[in-house]
Design a protein around this motif. Sequence first.
Motif, short mmCIF file in Angstrom:
data_model
loop_
_atom_site.label_atom_id
_atom_site.label_comp_id
_atom_site.label_asym_id
_atom_site.label_seq_id
_atom_site.Cartn_x
_atom_site.Cartn_y
_atom_site.Cartn_z
N HIS A 1 -33.29 -3.44 -30.57
CA HIS A 1 -33.08 -4.50 -29.50
C HIS A 1 -34.40 -4.61 -28.59
O HIS A 1 -34.38 -5.32 -27.58
CB HIS A 1 -32.21 -3.78 -28.47
CG HIS A 1 -30.67 -3.65 -29.23
ND1 HIS A 1 -29.98 -2.62 -29.34
CD2 HIS A 1 -30.05 -4.53 -29.77
CE1 HIS A 1 -28.84 -2.60 -29.96
NE2 HIS A 1 -28.66 -3.89 -30.29
N LEU B 1 -42.14 -15.29 -26.03
CA LEU B 1 -41.90 -16.71 -25.59
C LEU B 1 -42.50 -17.81 -26.40
O LEU B 1 -42.17 -19.02 -26.25
CB LEU B 1 -42.74 -16.76 -24.17
CG LEU B 1 -42.32 -15.85 -23.31
CD1 LEU B 1 -42.93 -15.81 -21.85
CD2 LEU B 1 -40.79 -15.73 -22.99
N VAL C 1 -45.95 -13.75 -19.74
CA VAL C 1 -44.64 -13.73 -18.93
C VAL C 1 -44.76 -13.97 -17.70
O VAL C 1 -44.07 -15.03 -17.10
CB VAL C 1 -43.80 -12.46 -19.28
CG1 VAL C 1 -42.34 -12.44 -18.63
CG2 VAL C 1 -43.57 -11.97 -20.86
N GLU D 1 -37.29 -6.24 -29.09
CA GLU D 1 -38.13 -7.59 -28.91
C GLU D 1 -37.14 -8.39 -28.03
O GLU D 1 -37.83 -8.96 -27.22
CB GLU D 1 -38.38 -8.19 -30.38
CG GLU D 1 -39.40 -7.61 -30.91
CD GLU D 1 -40.82 -7.67 -30.25
OE1 GLU D 1 -41.33 -9.15 -30.08
OE2 GLU D 1 -41.44 -6.98 -29.64
N ARG D 2 -36.00 -8.63 -28.39
CA ARG D 2 -35.19 -9.53 -27.49
C ARG D 2 -35.04 -9.08 -26.30
O ARG D 2 -35.09 -10.11 -25.39
CB ARG D 2 -33.73 -9.37 -28.14
CG ARG D 2 -32.76 -10.54 -27.55
CD ARG D 2 -31.55 -10.69 -28.21
NE ARG D 2 -30.34 -11.29 -27.65
CZ ARG D 2 -30.49 -12.67 -27.17
NH1 ARG D 2 -31.29 -13.58 -27.52
NH2 ARG D 2 -29.47 -13.12 -26.47
N LEU D 3 -34.92 -7.58 -25.85
CA LEU D 3 -34.51 -7.51 -24.38
C LEU D 3 -35.59 -7.10 -23.43
O LEU D 3 -35.78 -7.36 -22.37
CB LEU D 3 -33.48 -6.31 -24.29
CG LEU D 3 -32.23 -6.38 -24.97
CD1 LEU D 3 -31.39 -5.19 -24.92
CD2 LEU D 3 -31.29 -7.55 -24.26
N PHE D 4 -36.64 -6.75 -24.32
CA PHE D 4 -37.99 -6.27 -23.43
C PHE D 4 -39.43 -6.97 -23.87
O PHE D 4 -40.13 -7.29 -23.30
CB PHE D 4 -38.02 -4.59 -23.50
CG PHE D 4 -36.90 -3.87 -23.20
CD1 PHE D 4 -36.64 -3.71 -21.77
CD2 PHE D 4 -36.00 -3.33 -24.23
CE1 PHE D 4 -35.33 -3.15 -21.52
CE2 PHE D 4 -35.06 -2.75 -23.64
CZ PHE D 4 -34.44 -2.53 -22.48
N GLY E 1 -45.28 -12.01 -24.97
CA GLY E 1 -44.26 -10.99 -24.52
C GLY E 1 -44.63 -10.24 -23.28
O GLY E 1 -45.69 -10.43 -23.07
N THR F 1 -39.67 -9.72 -25.30
CA THR F 1 -39.36 -11.06 -25.12
C THR F 1 -40.33 -12.13 -25.34
O THR F 1 -41.17 -12.64 -24.55
CB THR F 1 -39.18 -11.54 -23.49
OG1 THR F 1 -40.25 -10.70 -22.65
CG2 THR F 1 -38.07 -10.49 -22.87
N HIS G 1 -43.50 -17.55 -15.21
CA HIS G 1 -42.63 -17.25 -14.16
C HIS G 1 -43.01 -18.30 -12.82
O HIS G 1 -42.36 -18.78 -12.14
CB HIS G 1 -42.61 -15.96 -13.80
CG HIS G 1 -41.29 -15.51 -13.13
ND1 HIS G 1 -41.20 -15.54 -11.89
CD2 HIS G 1 -40.25 -14.88 -13.54
CE1 HIS G 1 -39.98 -15.11 -11.53
NE2 HIS G 1 -39.28 -14.77 -12.55
#
Length: 555
Positions: free
Chosen positions: A480, A489, A437, A482-485, A465, A487, A441
């Motif tokens: 929630h 890629l 991640v 996986e989607r919110l935390f 992730g 993540t 960035h």
Amino acid sequence: MSYTRALTAQTFSLIDTLHAYGMKELVISPGSRSTPLAIAAELHEGIKTYIHPDERGAGYFAIGLSKKSRQAVGILCTSGTAAANYTPAVSEAGLSHIPLIVLTSDRPQELKNVGAPQAIEQNGMFRNFVRYQTELPIADEHESAISLIDDKVMQASQFFTGINLGPVHFNIPIREPIMPDVDAVDLFNREEKNIEPPLVIPRNIERLQGQGLVIIGETAEDLSDLTELLSHDNLTVICDPRQNIRTKLKGSIVNHDLIFSSLEESQEEYIDTQADFIIRIGEPVTSKLTNGFLKKTKLPQILISEFQDIKPFPKTPDQVYTGTITEILSKLVETSNENSLKSWFTSLSNKIAAYIDHNIDSFKDEGRHVYEIIHNTHEDRTFFLSSSMPIRDFERYDTRVEHDVFANRGANGIDGVVSSALGLATSNPVTMLIGDVSMNHDLNSLLLAKLENIDFTIIVFNNNGGNIFSYLPQYAHKPHFERLFGTPLDLNFEHAARLYDYNYVRLDSVDQVQEKMLNAKGRNMIEIMTDREHNLESHNQLKAELKKVVQNFGA
């Protein structure tokens, strides 16, 4: 005097005066409005310039250039959002006491707030983070034009060293025509100043006697001269990974996170009865558990802050001394042969390190990879550690304690870490540990190694992730997570390696880690494929085993 001559005199004098006060490196992000300043820097024989097309990365690259030496380094950009993109790096520099000289070229006043392109309000835009800010007037032939520059840079230079070390901001409005007289190098005529950090010694230092814990975070000041003092029996020294005196100080406690995370109440009581004081030096340490111990212990705490903006976290100290650390500490502590506390901590620390060394082969997670990387990387290479898991895993698995370590822990963000590592790598070979991640960035900063021919090895732990969130309370909320935390890629960094011309190796097993690949010259990317769930299970398993080691240790 024509406007071109006035503009040349202003911009060339500004660059030359900054050089005289210690700016030897400048990172330029290309743009039109900054043309005269960029040309001045490129013409100046005493300034090395770097080109980074992305202002956000350029700011962090400059932080890396200054990270080890804490010398003033400049960044230069055009007007508009180019300047705004410096904000994350300027905030990091402010919190980390990096003497970053921010030069933002700007549109003249007649182009402000009228709809002209690339015009935003830049004057004072970094006021929350810089120690000094000023805006120069439009270049003119007034007799005070050059003396004004001398005055402004002299004022700003007070923040290039000393107890107020930190970033400064010059906003420079420039009117067209923007091309300077490239032959006016005679304007580079100022003698270099003798810039030395002042010695600051408080007069109210009260001598401490007995046994004490000395907890040392990151410092700008080199503490090598304190090695002999800190080696005395009555001082137990605990070092953050970013405190590089730990490589010179035999017996320093570097695995303190594993100790303070596992202590029983009787062991905490033993520490409280054996210790007479705690001295905290520099920045707060990375370890949340060590900071937790500091927060709840009743022992008197003395903070030595090398900067005037005191950071009392995690607990308000009983006494604060601000100034030169080596001078203050030598006057603060009375040495003795009392060694019960140091002996206890050292024996426990050695027991933990030995357990890891003897049992590491039974693990195959990211931590095991970090262990192998540390133990197979030559001592002359420096590590730059990304935030989140890399710095924490390094602290846990560094049983070797031979490498210098750097990280961006001012604001503790993940942005710009590749850039900062590359800035540091201009002066010595660097190995960087980073997650997927954070890598994504700051991906475009990989270009700098190619442009500047930097010896750089970047090791990417690709667990698809944000690994650190698996260790936080959010992990318990599965719907929630996986989607919110988490993540994920789903990235393959081989493509990035090819894009930026890096040698690339993919590792699917810890058995593939080799000394040769870790110490290769040139631009190298090693992508290590891991699994977040397996990392969590292995991490917790070793933590539980080490907790037994700690709690079975006598007090």
